[in-house]
Design a protein around this motif. Structure first.
Motif, PDB file in Angstrom:
ATOM      1  N   GLU A 129       0.833  -1.214   0.000  1.00 15.04           N
ATOM      2  CA  GLU A 129       0.000   0.000   0.000  1.00 15.04           C
ATOM      3  C   GLU A 129       0.865   1.260   0.000  1.00 15.04           C
ATOM      4  OE1 GLU A 129      -3.176  -0.107  -0.300  1.00 15.04           O
ATOM      5  OE2 GLU A 129      -3.440  -2.256   0.048  1.00 15.04           O
ATOM      6  N   ARG A 130       1.997   1.193   0.719  1.00 16.14           N
ATOM      7  CA  ARG A 130       2.764   2.424   0.958  1.00 16.14           C
ATOM      8  C   ARG A 130       3.957   2.619   0.038  1.00 16.14           C
ATOM      9  NH1 ARG A 130       4.363   0.967   6.205  1.00 16.14           N
ATOM     10  NH2 ARG A 130       5.720   2.765   6.140  1.00 16.14           N
ATOM     11  N   TYR A 131       4.373   1.566  -0.646  1.00 15.08           N
ATOM     12  CA  TYR A 131       5.523   1.675  -1.550  1.00 15.08           C
ATOM     13  C   TYR A 131       5.122   1.144  -2.929  1.00 15.08           C
ATOM     14  CZ  TYR A 131       8.140   2.253   2.811  1.00 15.08           C
ATOM     15  OH  TYR A 131       8.586   2.702   4.020  1.00 15.08           O
ATOM     16  N   PRO A 132       5.859   1.561  -3.965  1.00 13.94           N
ATOM     17  CA  PRO A 132       5.477   1.132  -5.326  1.00 13.94           C
ATOM     18  C   PRO A 132       5.913  -0.313  -5.625  1.00 13.94           C
ATOM     19  CG  PRO A 132       7.411   2.543  -5.415  1.00 13.94           C
ATOM     20  CD  PRO A 132       6.985   2.519  -3.978  1.00 13.94           C
ATOM     21  N   ILE A 133       5.393  -1.253  -4.861  1.00 12.83           N
ATOM     22  CA  ILE A 133       5.798  -2.664  -4.999  1.00 12.83           C
ATOM     23  C   ILE A 133       4.851  -3.367  -5.973  1.00 12.83           C
ATOM     24  CG2 ILE A 133       6.026  -4.876  -3.773  1.00 12.83           C
ATOM     25  CD1 ILE A 133       6.729  -3.216  -1.249  1.00 12.83           C
ATOM     26  N   VAL A 134       5.418  -4.022  -6.989  1.00 12.84           N
ATOM     27  CA  VAL A 134       4.569  -4.719  -7.962  1.00 12.84           C
ATOM     28  C   VAL A 134       4.789  -6.237  -7.976  1.00 12.84           C
ATOM     29  CG1 VAL A 134       4.301  -2.729  -9.513  1.00 12.84           C
ATOM     30  CG2 VAL A 134       6.213  -4.337  -9.863  1.00 12.84           C
ATOM     31  N   ALA A 135       5.815  -6.710  -7.274  1.00 15.12           N
ATOM     32  CA  ALA A 135       6.083  -8.152  -7.282  1.00 15.12           C
ATOM     33  C   ALA A 135       6.687  -8.574  -5.942  1.00 15.12           C
ATOM     34  CB  ALA A 135       7.039  -8.507  -8.416  1.00 15.12           C
ATOM     35  N   VAL A 136       6.250  -9.708  -5.428  1.00 12.85           N
ATOM     36  CA  VAL A 136       6.785 -10.235  -4.168  1.00 12.85           C
ATOM     37  C   VAL A 136       7.046 -11.731  -4.344  1.00 12.85           C
ATOM     38  CG1 VAL A 136       6.463 -10.480  -1.676  1.00 12.85           C
ATOM     39  CG2 VAL A 136       5.368  -8.582  -2.864  1.00 12.85           C
ATOM     40  N   GLU A 137       8.300 -12.119  -4.135  1.00 11.35           N
ATOM     41  CA  GLU A 137       8.687 -13.526  -4.290  1.00 11.35           C
ATOM     42  C   GLU A 137       8.770 -14.185  -2.910  1.00 11.35           C
ATOM     43  OE1 GLU A 137      12.158 -13.911  -6.805  1.00 11.35           O
ATOM     44  OE2 GLU A 137      12.853 -15.637  -5.662  1.00 11.35           O
ATOM     45  N   ASP A 138       8.340 -15.422  -2.833  1.00  9.52           N
ATOM     46  CA  ASP A 138       8.355 -16.186  -1.571  1.00  9.52           C
ATOM     47  C   ASP A 138       7.972 -15.303  -0.371  1.00  9.52           C
ATOM     48  OD1 ASP A 138       8.980 -18.607  -2.786  1.00  9.52           O
ATOM     49  OD2 ASP A 138      11.127 -18.476  -2.381  1.00  9.52           O
ATOM     50  N   PRO A 139       6.760 -14.724  -0.392  1.00 10.61           N
ATOM     51  CA  PRO A 139       6.347 -13.866   0.725  1.00 10.61           C
ATOM     52  C   PRO A 139       6.252 -14.649   2.030  1.00 10.61           C
ATOM     53  CG  PRO A 139       4.484 -14.340  -0.728  1.00 10.61           C
ATOM     54  CD  PRO A 139       5.725 -14.822  -1.429  1.00 10.61           C
ATOM     55  N   LEU A 140       5.980 -15.945   1.907  1.00 10.84           N
ATOM     56  CA  LEU A 140       5.871 -16.817   3.090  1.00 10.84           C
ATOM     57  C   LEU A 140       6.727 -18.052   2.843  1.00 10.84           C
ATOM     58  CD1 LEU A 140       2.220 -15.954   2.992  1.00 10.84           C
ATOM     59  CD2 LEU A 140       3.520 -15.612   5.090  1.00 10.84           C
ATOM     60  N   ALA A 141       6.921 -18.837   3.887  1.00 13.30           N
ATOM     61  CA  ALA A 141       7.858 -19.960   3.791  1.00 13.30           C
ATOM     62  C   ALA A 141       7.340 -21.047   2.853  1.00 13.30           C
ATOM     63  CB  ALA A 141       8.106 -20.538   5.176  1.00 13.30           C
ATOM     64  N   GLU A 142       8.267 -21.877   2.390  1.00 11.01           N
ATOM     65  CA  GLU A 142       7.940 -22.893   1.385  1.00 11.01           C
ATOM     66  C   GLU A 142       6.846 -23.865   1.861  1.00 11.01           C
ATOM     67  OE1 GLU A 142      11.744 -24.693   0.705  1.00 11.01           O
ATOM     68  OE2 GLU A 142      11.873 -25.456   2.738  1.00 11.01           O
ATOM     69  N   GLY A 143       6.746 -24.075   3.187  1.00 13.55           N
ATOM     70  CA  GLY A 143       5.740 -25.009   3.696  1.00 13.55           C
ATOM     71  C   GLY A 143       4.437 -24.330   4.092  1.00 13.55           C
ATOM     72  N   ASP A 144       4.355 -23.017   3.946  1.00 15.13           N
ATOM     73  CA  ASP A 144       3.189 -22.261   4.419  1.00 15.13           C
ATOM     74  C   ASP A 144       2.202 -22.045   3.267  1.00 15.13           C
ATOM     75  OD1 ASP A 144       1.427 -20.646   5.758  1.00 15.13           O
ATOM     76  OD2 ASP A 144       2.917 -19.168   6.389  1.00 15.13           O
ATOM     77  N   LYS A 145       1.635 -23.158   2.790  1.00 16.70           N
ATOM     78  CA  LYS A 145       0.738 -23.062   1.632  1.00 16.70           C
ATOM     79  C   LYS A 145      -0.478 -22.196   1.929  1.00 16.70           C
ATOM     80  CE  LYS A 145      -2.575 -25.674   0.221  1.00 16.70           C
ATOM     81  NZ  LYS A 145      -3.321 -26.907   0.018  1.00 16.70           N
ATOM     82  N   GLU A 146      -1.049 -22.368   3.110  1.00 17.95           N
ATOM     83  CA  GLU A 146      -2.259 -21.600   3.449  1.00 17.95           C
ATOM     84  C   GLU A 146      -1.949 -20.101   3.419  1.00 17.95           C
ATOM     85  OE1 GLU A 146      -1.109 -24.180   5.236  1.00 17.95           O
ATOM     86  OE2 GLU A 146      -2.571 -25.618   4.463  1.00 17.95           O
ATOM     87  N   GLY A 147      -0.779 -19.753   3.945  1.00 18.62           N
ATOM     88  CA  GLY A 147      -0.361 -18.351   3.942  1.00 18.62           C
ATOM     89  C   GLY A 147      -0.217 -17.836   2.514  1.00 18.62           C
ATOM     90  N   MET A 148       0.392 -18.667   1.641  1.00 21.92           N
ATOM     91  CA  MET A 148       0.577 -18.269   0.237  1.00 21.92           C
ATOM     92  C   MET A 148      -0.778 -18.055  -0.444  1.00 21.92           C
ATOM     93  SD  MET A 148       3.835 -18.031  -0.624  1.00 21.92           S
ATOM     94  CE  MET A 148       3.956 -18.255  -2.393  1.00 21.92           C
ATOM     95  N   VAL A 149      -1.717 -18.939  -0.139  1.00 21.31           N
ATOM     96  CA  VAL A 149      -3.057 -18.822  -0.747  1.00 21.31           C
ATOM     97  C   VAL A 149      -3.721 -17.520  -0.280  1.00 21.31           C
ATOM     98  CG1 VAL A 149      -5.388 -19.839  -0.811  1.00 21.31           C
ATOM     99  CG2 VAL A 149      -3.366 -21.312  -1.027  1.00 21.31           C
TER     100      VAL A 149
END
Ligand code: 2PG
Ligand code: MG
Length: 436
Positions: A282-302
């Motif tokens: 919201e506060r910065y001009p971010i357009v892409a985020v890679e691996d925002p959560l850990a590899e085993g955190d599928k629910e978080g990724m969803v």
């Protein structure tokens, strides 16, 4: 045709950008065509990746590759002798079966990927084609080729900078650029501006593993502030000309929903980390985020993809490990909308190609990526162009192992010609979430 059959395969030890040994494989065909390739090596490694073979012990701090070299010069060389390099899939299948393990740990993913890529290079050489042209020909691709949009590191971090900050890559994408060459020009301007700003603030302390500036910040947000200021100082509109892309590499500082942001003195659960990242978006001009959560955190990724996936690229790296199967599953789950493509995560060129195809079929964005441990090898640039990847990520715009790749892109761009006079046409903005 016998001119595309393998006469000999030879591996040698060469050095990577971290001063560690790595494997170079050279394949010679019967009529003298040759191809070679050097295996890269990651620092933030996904647990699902194909495994590189390291010697352990005292020599080279345990990073020796004598066993991998022996595997190529012995077993692999005998198995592939006489094989046709234009049959990449059959050749890769042979390598996979010869290794016999699910994670390629017996002969080593470093031995296998270098062999697989060297074969493709020899095949291209035998047809007198550049690798990108050969790959398109092999796919029967006749459309107009475009260059991938560069994603370039300005600050390093995480495992690539002694965990000086938690976030691993602070990158920029020239979303408003008209050509590949212009994207590099603009990014170099941001890098210069960031260097000046760091110097003025007394924070300039050298560069991290991939050539990005050393992140001497008090917290992760200071890096985002500085990066936004650098975009402005270079004369660009943040979010319109140049935008920010982050590789959070969250598996490096958390798992199962417990994330420890050491720099910020925070311990967050999955929703807490997601919330922090959404706040940054919201506060910065971010357009892409890679691996925002850990590899085993599928629910978080969803949940994260559900929250921001319409306007932001949510990229799976450790989460997808260049696996076609994982990409298909992530698409079904809605757990990402883009895939990082790293050949040595898969272990062979054919498996990397399968991952690209699965991503394209799922409507995912594709980012062909280098590793943090690299060499002068430029094959990935050819894969990106030959396979029509949307983006290319090879670290910063400094250090030879990085500029080798950006510069190879300029050569290919020139060969593409067409609009922009050899500057390299880019995919249409509408093919990215931020361009819609
Ligand atoms: C990544 C890569 C490149 P590494 O995480 O995307 O930045 O790092 O090669 O260490 O996995
Ligand atoms: Mg990553």
């Amino acid at each position: 045709m016998s001119k595309t059959k393998i006469k000999s395969t030879h591996a040698r030890r060469v050095w990577d950008s971290r001063g560690r040994p790595t494997v170079e494989v050279e394949i010679t065909l019967r009529y003298g065509a040759k191809g070679s390739a050097i295996a890269p090596s990651g620092a933030s490694v996904g647990t699902g990746e194909a495994v590189e073979l390291r010697d352990g012990g005292d020599a080279f701090g345990g990073f020796g590759v004598d066993a991998a070299i022996e595997a190529v010069n012995g077993e692999i060389a005998s198995a592939v002798r006489g094989r046709d390099v234009t049959g990449q899939e059959a050749l890769d299948k042979l390598l996979i079966e010869l290794d016999g393990t699910a994670d390629k740990s017996r002969l080593g993913a470093n031995a296998l990927i270098a062999t697989s890529l060297a074969a493709a290079r020899a095949a291209a050489f035998s047809q007198r084609l550049a690798l990108w042209q050969y790959l398109r020909q092999a796919d029967g691709e006749t459309g107009t080729p475009v260059m991938p949009l560069p994603e370039i590191q300005i600050f390093g971090g995480g495992a690539h900078a002694g965990r000086r900050v938690d976030i691993q890559d602070f990158m920029v994408i020239a979303i408003g650029a008209d050509s590949y060459a212009q994207a590099l020009d603009w990014t170099a301007g941001v890098y210069r501006a960031a260097t000046r700003l760091m110097e003025d603030s007394g924070l300039l302390q050298g560069v991290a593993d991939e050539g990005g500036l050393w992140p001497a910040f008090d917290n992760n947000e200071d890096a985002l502030d500085m990066l936004t200021r650098a975009i402005e100082a270079a004369g660009f509109a943040p979010g319109r000309d140049m935008a920010i892309s982050l590789d959070v590499a969250a598996s490096e500082f958390g798992c199962k929903g417990k994330y420890k942001l050491a720099r910020d003195g925070k311990e967050l659960d999955s929703d807490g980390l997601s919330g922090l990242l959404v706040d940054w978006i919201e506060r910065y001009p971010i357009v892409a985020v890679e691996d925002p959560l850990a590899e085993g955190d599928k629910e978080g990724m969803v949940r994260f993809t559900w929250a921001v996936g319409k306007r932001v690229q949510v990229i799976g790296d450790d989460f997808l490990v260049t696996s076609a199967e994982r990409i298909r599953k992530a698409a079904r789950d809605g757990a990402c909308n883009a895939a990082l493509i790293k050949p040595n995560q898969a272990g062979t060129l054919s498996e990397t190609r399968a991952a690209m195809k699965a991503a394209a079929k799922a409507g995912f964005g594709t980012i062909v990526s280098a590793r943090s441990g690299e060499s002068e090898d430029t094959a990935i640039v050819h894969l990106a162009v030959g396979w029509g990847a949307g983006q290319l990520k090879v670290g910063s715009i400094t250090r030879g192992e990085r500029t080798a790749k950006w510069n190879e892109g300029l050569r290919i761009a020139e060969a593409l010609g067409g609009p922009g006079d050899g500057d390299g046409p880019l995919p249409p903005a509408s093919s990215f979430p931020w361009g819609r």
